[in-house]
Design an enzyme around this catalytic site. Structure first.
Site, PDB file in Angstrom:
ATOM      1  NE  ARG A  64       0.014   5.235  -0.776  1.00  0.00           N
ATOM      2  CZ  ARG A  64       0.871   4.266  -1.027  1.00  0.00           C
ATOM      3  NH1 ARG A  64       0.711   3.092  -0.474  1.00  0.00           N
ATOM      4  NH2 ARG A  64       1.877   4.458  -1.840  1.00  0.00           N
ATOM      5  CD  GLU A 101       8.432  -3.673  -1.956  1.00  0.00           C
ATOM      6  OE1 GLU A 101       7.542  -2.884  -1.605  1.00  0.00           O
ATOM      7  OE2 GLU A 101       8.250  -4.893  -2.092  1.00  0.00           O
TER       8      GLU A 101
END
Ligand code: AMP
Length: 176
Positions: A64, A101
């Site tokens: 992204r 994460e």
């Protein structure tokens, strides 16, 4: 950064619960990308604080970070350098392993992508723990270049990833 422009962008981030894993609230930027005006405003807000800086390149993080990074590079009038998942870049690379994460991974940059002493802007859609951005900073430094600024559309404030990037300059647009 005007409140009106920031809320315009915030309304175009979609929360997707439990993606890609149970317990993760995924921040989906595709509604923002699909809206030409929102994407334009987003790139303006990223570029404005950088305009006074001497920048040699924009480094975007797969995948992204490519979308925002390529548009930002065009806006700033500099080249775009991709940082990619392992095995995707065809020529000789540097590689750094890092924690995400959700899981762990590695990223690479072409060894000849930057020149010694280049000042670059590192771009991604979102900062969570800061692990990806920190690994990217290490890649930039291995090329002999330095990170002048990091830019993220979204900052997951509770994870305090930004603290790991000090003392570099960090620009974020939407705090969650
Ligand atoms: P981190 O290395 O922990 O800062 O994670 C940042 C990277 O993971 C970015 O490339 C993000 O696109 C992605 N990411 C992490 N958490 C999320 C989330 N909650 N929603 C969307 N993308 C995320």
């Amino acid at each position: 950064m005007s409140k009106r422009r920031v809320s315009f962008l915030r309304a175009r981030i979609r929360d997707v619960p439990n993606f890609p894993k149970e317990g993760i609230l995924f921040k989906d930027i595709t509604p923002l990308l699909a809206d030409v005006e929102a994407f334009r405003v987003c790139i303006e807000l990223m570029a404005e604080p950088l305009e006074p800086e001497a920048i040699d390149a924009v480094v975007g993080i797969e995948s992204r970070g490519f979308m925002f990074g390529a548009a930002l590079a065009d806006k700033l009038g500099v080249g775009f350098i991709p940082v990619r998942k392992p095995g995707k870049l065809p020529a000789a690379t540097y590689r750094v392993e890092y924690d995400l994460e959700y899981g762990s991974d590695a990223i690479e940059i072409h060894q000849d992508a930057l020149s010694r002493d280049d000042r670059v802007v590192v771009v991604d859609d979102l900062i969570a723990t800061g692990g990806t951005a920190l690994a990217t900073k290490e890649l930039v430094q291995r090329c002999g270049a330095e990170v002048a600024a990091f830019v993220f559309l979204i900052n997951l404030v509770d994870l305090d990833g930004i603290a790991r990037l000090d003392p570099s300059r960090v620009i974020t647009i939407l705090d969650y």
